[in-house]
Design a protein around this motif. Structure first.
Motif, short mmCIF file in Angstrom:
data_model
loop_
_atom_site.label_atom_id
_atom_site.label_comp_id
_atom_site.label_asym_id
_atom_site.label_seq_id
_atom_site.Cartn_x
_atom_site.Cartn_y
_atom_site.Cartn_z
N GLU A 739 0.71 -1.24 0.05
CA GLU A 739 0.00 0.20 0.03
C GLU A 739 0.77 1.30 -0.06
OE1 GLU A 739 -3.10 -0.04 -0.32
OE2 GLU A 739 -3.31 -2.03 -0.48
N ARG A 740 2.10 1.10 0.76
CA ARG A 740 2.98 2.32 0.67
C ARG A 740 3.38 2.66 -0.53
NH1 ARG A 740 4.82 -0.03 5.55
NH2 ARG A 740 6.78 -0.68 4.50
N ASP A 741 3.79 1.50 -0.99
CA ASP A 741 4.35 1.66 -2.47
C ASP A 741 3.36 2.08 -3.66
OD1 ASP A 741 6.81 0.58 -1.60
OD2 ASP A 741 6.35 -1.57 -2.39
N LYS A 742 2.20 1.61 -3.57
CA LYS A 742 1.12 2.25 -4.36
C LYS A 742 0.96 3.84 -4.15
CE LYS A 742 -3.62 1.58 -5.91
NZ LYS A 742 -4.76 0.66 -5.63
N GLN A 743 0.91 4.20 -2.98
CA GLN A 743 0.59 5.56 -2.51
C GLN A 743 1.73 6.32 -2.97
OE1 GLN A 743 -2.25 6.50 -1.02
NE2 GLN A 743 -1.41 8.60 -1.46
N LYS A 744 3.00 5.87 -2.91
CA LYS A 744 4.12 6.70 -3.55
C LYS A 744 4.15 6.76 -4.98
CE LYS A 744 7.62 5.36 0.16
NZ LYS A 744 8.68 4.66 0.36
N LEU A 745 3.48 5.58 -5.82
CA LEU A 745 3.24 5.77 -7.12
C LEU A 745 2.24 6.78 -7.52
CD1 LEU A 745 4.09 4.81 -9.94
CD2 LEU A 745 2.22 3.00 -9.53
N ILE A 746 1.39 6.86 -6.76
CA ILE A 746 0.31 7.67 -7.33
C ILE A 746 0.77 9.24 -6.86
CG2 ILE A 746 -1.78 8.88 -6.52
CD1 ILE A 746 -2.89 6.20 -5.93
N ASP A 747 1.61 9.27 -5.96
CA ASP A 747 2.23 10.70 -5.60
C ASP A 747 3.29 11.10 -6.71
OD1 ASP A 747 0.64 10.96 -3.35
OD2 ASP A 747 2.35 10.27 -1.98
N THR A 748 4.12 10.07 -7.12
CA THR A 748 5.01 10.19 -8.10
C THR A 748 4.26 10.67 -9.34
OG1 THR A 748 6.56 8.81 -7.18
CG2 THR A 748 7.05 9.40 -9.37
N VAL A 749 3.40 9.92 -9.67
CA VAL A 749 2.40 10.23 -11.06
C VAL A 749 2.08 11.50 -11.05
CG1 VAL A 749 0.68 9.41 -12.68
CG2 VAL A 749 2.14 7.91 -11.66
N ALA A 750 1.11 11.82 -10.01
CA ALA A 750 0.75 13.37 -9.72
C ALA A 750 1.59 14.32 -9.94
CB ALA A 750 -0.15 13.23 -8.42
N LYS A 751 2.95 14.42 -9.23
CA LYS A 751 4.04 15.21 -9.37
C LYS A 751 4.49 15.31 -10.89
CE LYS A 751 8.51 16.11 -7.53
NZ LYS A 751 9.55 15.66 -6.36
N GLN A 752 4.39 14.20 -11.68
CA GLN A 752 4.87 14.34 -12.87
C GLN A 752 3.89 14.98 -13.97
OE1 GLN A 752 5.71 10.23 -13.68
NE2 GLN A 752 8.20 10.54 -13.35
N LEU A 753 2.61 14.65 -13.41
CA LEU A 753 1.66 15.17 -14.33
C LEU A 753 1.52 17.02 -14.08
CD1 LEU A 753 -1.40 12.80 -13.84
CD2 LEU A 753 -0.31 13.41 -15.89
N ARG A 754 1.92 17.34 -12.85
CA ARG A 754 1.88 18.75 -12.71
C ARG A 754 3.16 19.17 -13.27
NH1 ARG A 754 0.82 16.61 -7.14
NH2 ARG A 754 -1.17 17.33 -6.50
N GLY A 755 4.14 18.47 -13.26
CA GLY A 755 5.37 18.98 -14.09
C GLY A 755 4.92 19.27 -15.76
N LEU A 756 4.05 18.05 -16.22
CA LEU A 756 3.75 18.31 -17.59
C LEU A 756 2.69 19.59 -17.60
CD1 LEU A 756 2.84 14.66 -18.56
CD2 LEU A 756 4.80 15.95 -19.22
N ILE A 757 1.84 19.70 -16.82
CA ILE A 757 0.93 20.81 -16.96
C ILE A 757 1.73 22.25 -16.81
CG2 ILE A 757 -0.87 21.91 -15.65
CD1 ILE A 757 -1.88 19.32 -14.89
N ASN A 758 2.63 22.20 -15.87
CA ASN A 758 3.36 23.66 -15.60
C ASN A 758 4.40 23.82 -16.96
OD1 ASN A 758 2.35 23.98 -13.25
ND2 ASN A 758 3.98 22.93 -12.14
#
Length: 762
Positions: A739-758
């Motif tokens: 679960e911890r790994d999945k949560q980290k993955l979601i956070d990582t993807v969200a961070k990368q998506l924000r980077g794409l948006i910016n």
């Protein structure tokens, strides 16, 4: 002295000698004289005696002579008296005749008698006192004649004012008869010499001046005229009116040297009457009789003035008549403009136009210029068109409201031919089909087409007798018809299309109907060409805008279909009840979506008669709207959390939509064109269900990217909803490694998506 004395003595001696010489003669003479004295005495006695005898005998003669003298004196007196009476009696007789003529109101003869009395008879007996009394009364008698004749003129003017409408009515009947005769002559030229024209007849009668009334010498004003039958000769003004008061009064004032006073008075009074005649009644616009009476009075006024102009020398002149006519023309046109603007009945406007034409023709026959009236009729034609448009607006509304918006069923050949006769439609395939069969359009198509033709006929009626060229008539009809098509019919169609309770079936039928009406526009062009004889290729010929009208209506119906479909889809989507926190998906698509797809299938089945492009556009529009609405449903702010199970259920619904798109609800789409409407949803759902973030992030921005249609902002919003759900449901599970790994993955993807948006925004 001595010599003188000597001389005296000489003379004395001579005298004595002479006396002595004549003495004997002297004695003889004395003797003779004494004898004569004796004879004379005798003679005297004889004379005295004779005289006595004569006096005695002549006493009776003297008495007779005295009597004769008296008789001669009386005879002279009688003769003188007879002579004086001979001079006075004609004067008295003329005066008596004058009084009798005054009493019997024969004023003009009385004036002539007065002239003879004054200049011929009275000078012969001017030394008599009664003649002086007569001479003193002559000015009073003249004044009395002037006053009485003026009173008769006033009665005539009052009577003529009251009966102007009758005179005008008869004059307009004459003009109508002449126009009918002209029409007959134009149709049968061989009988053209049968009758004189009205103007010729009037001119002939105007040459004969009536000085006395046909009823009596008294002024009778207007003669009573019974209503004539149509086949009888209509009497003219000179037959309806006794003009003798005017003539007599004019002659009287002319003889009295006051002609200018009379002319000024007559013209002033007639100007006042003209202003009264030209004042229309306030309710004139309510009925045609109001206009007719108004026109009759004006015509009657000018017919009388025209007759006076031609039968008197200078009482009225052409300049005066022209001045009155200019005033009358301006006031009449102003009154007609005002009152005709209140009229909303095209039949009344048409009748008014015919009445104005008759009014103008009547006065034109008397030499009055009427071009301004015909110019004003062109203004009324615009108003007539407006009233026609209002009337036909109601007709079209009734047709459209009463239509069942279903193809016309035909059970036999007679009905088929009747409809084809009403509307220009040819379809070889439909003709080959057996009865019963159906026309593709509904009943409003032939009805609307026929009403457009009726409108054209109504416009044509107004152009009659306006002295317009064929080109002007054609232009007028085309402009009015264009207004009917582009404004009236277009508005009616738009109202039907935009009303709330219109259904998709009705909209589809409207599109079919307008398509056929658009095709019929060329036949309307031919119809106008046939009735005006002006070819469409003629320069400046106005073209009909019917095709534009029906295209606009069809496009509006198409847009309404798209809007209506979208509204129906929205209504179904309001029934959506997703469990966004579901752990597992259902076994099939949601019920609301199944119902929605069923509705779309049945709806597009109705589109078989629509043009292919319309049906395809409607289908594509519905699919795009459904895809967009589902996307909004998934991303709406109220859905703060969602699970993978809910997303999988949503995926089943999208698959149902894709299956519908693949089934080809409307023919004509190439390949998977319709499925592309759902491509945004498909790629987004595949990304999340397959959790293929590595591919998305690696290939983002490349033309061949698998998830090209997925916007990073959309993906981030949906990812945030899933992350919130993961955090809430796994508060205690966070200590587990997976679960911890999945949560980290979601956070990582969200961070990368924000980077794409910016990076995209920068």
């Amino acid at each position: 002295m001595e010599k003188l004395e000597a001389r005296i003595r000489n003379h004395d001696r001579e005298i004595e000698k002479m006396c002595n010489f004549h003495y004997q003669g002297f004695v003889d003479s004395i003797t003779e004289l004494l004898k004569v004295r004796g004879e004379a005495q005798k003679l005297k006695n004889q004379v005295t005696d004779t005289n006595r005898k004569l006096q005695s005998e002549g006493k009776e003669l003297i008495i007779a002579m005295e009597e004769l003298k008296q008789c001669r004196l009386q005879q002279r007196n009688i003769s003188a008296t007879v002579d004086k009476l001979t001079l006075c009696l004609p004067v008295l007789e003329m005066y008596s005749k004058l009084r009798e003529q005054m009493k019997s109101k024969r004023h003009y003869p009385a004036l002539k008698t007065l002239e003879h009395l004054e200049h011929t008879y009275l000078p012969q007996v001017s030394h008599y006192r009664f003649c002086k009394v007569m001479v003193d009364n002559i000015p009073k008698l003249r004044e009395e004649i002037k006053e009485v004749s003026m009173s008769d003129l006033k009665d005539f003017l009052e009577s003529i004012r009251k009966h102007s409408d009758k005179i005008g009515e008869m004059a307009m009947k004459q003009a109508q008869q002449q126009r009918n005769l002209d029409n007959i002559v134009s149709q049968h030229p061989r009988i053209s010499g049968g009758k004189k024209s009205k103007k010729e007849a009037c001119a002939g009668s105007d040459l004969e001046v009536k000085n006395t009334s046909p009823m009596s010498e008294q002024d009778s004003g207007i003669l009573d005229v019974e209503d004539e039958e149509e086949d009888e000769e209509v009497p003219g003004a000179q037959e309806l009116v006794d003009f003798s008061p005017v003539y007599r009064c004019l002659h009287i004032y002319t003889v009295l040297g006051a002609r200018e006073t009379f002319e000024n008075y007559y013209r002033k009074q007639r100007r006042k009457q003209a202003r009264l005649v030209l004042q229309p009644p306030s309710n004139m616009h309510e009925t045609l009789d109001g206009y007719r009476k108004y026109f009759n009075q004006i015509v009657g006024f000018f017919v009388v003035e025209d007759h006076i102009l031609h039968t008197t020398q200078g009482l009225v002149n052409r300049a005066y008549i022209d001045e009155l006519w200019e005033m009358a023309l301006s006031k009449t046109i102003a009154a007609l403009r005002t009152h005709s603007s209140y009229c909303s009945d095209p039949s009344l406007v048409l009748d008014l136009k015919n009445l104005i034409v008759l009014f103008a023709d009547t006065l034109q026959g008397y030499g009055f210029p009427v071009n301004q009236l015909f110019d004003m009729l062109l203004e009324i034609q615009d108003q007539y068109s407006e009233t026609l448009l209002k009337k036909w607006s109601g007709v079209f509304r009734n047709i459209l409201d009463s239509d069942n918006y279903s193809p016309i069923p035909v059970t036999n050949e007679e009905i088929y031919k009747k409809i084809v006769g009403q509307f220009p439609f040819q379809d070889a395939e439909l003709e080959k089909q057996p009865f019963p069969k159906k026309f593709p359009f509904s009943e409003f198509v032939p009805k609307v087409y026929n009403q457009i033709k009726e409108f054209i006929y109504a416009c044509l009626k107004f152009s009659e007798d306006l002295h317009l060229s064929s080109t002007e008539v054609d232009d007028m009809i085309r402009k009015s018809t264009n207004l009917l098509l582009t404004r009236t019919l277009s508005n009616c169609l738009q109202n039907v299309i935009k009303r709330k309770n219109v259904g998709l079936t009705e909209l589809v039928q409207i599109i079919i109907n307008t398509t056929h009406l658009e095709k019929s526009c060329k036949f309307l062009e031919e119809f106008i060409t046939n009735i005006t004889n002006v070819l469409p290729e003629t320069v400046h010929t106005t073209k009909l805008y019917g095709t534009t009208t029906f295209k606009d209506a069809r496009h509006a119906a198409e847009e309404e279909i798209y809007t209506n479909l979208n509204q129906k889809i929205d209504q179904f989507l309001q029934l959506a009840d997703y469990d966004w926190m579901a752990l597992e998906p259902g076994s099939r698509a949601s019920d609301y979506l199944v119902d929605l797809i069923g509705f779309l299938r049945s709806t597009f089945a109705v589109f078989t008669h629509l043009p292919g492009k319309v049906a395809q556009t409607a289908c594509m529009s519905a699919c795009k709207h459904l895809s967009t609405s589902l996307m909004q449903l998934l991303l709406e702010a109220e859905v703060r959390q969602l699970t993978l199970g809910a997303l999988q259920q949503f995926n089943l619904d999208v698959e149902e939509c894709e299956q519908f798109a693949r089934s080809g609800p409307v023919p004509g789409f190439q390949g998977d064109t319709l499925q592309l409407a759902f491509i945004d949803l498909r790629q987004l759902l595949d990304l999340f269900i397959q959790w293929d973030w590595s591919t998305y992030l690696a290939d983002y921005g490349q033309p061949t990217c698998k998830y090209l249609r997925v916007n990073p902002t959309t993906a981030l919003v949906l990812l945030e909803k899933m992350r919130d759900t993961s955090r809430k449901n796994n508060v205690f599970a966070q200590f587990r490694k997976n679960e911890r790994d999945k949560q980290k993955l979601i956070d990582t993807v969200a961070k990368q998506l924000r980077g794409l948006i910016n990076s995209h925004h920068s």
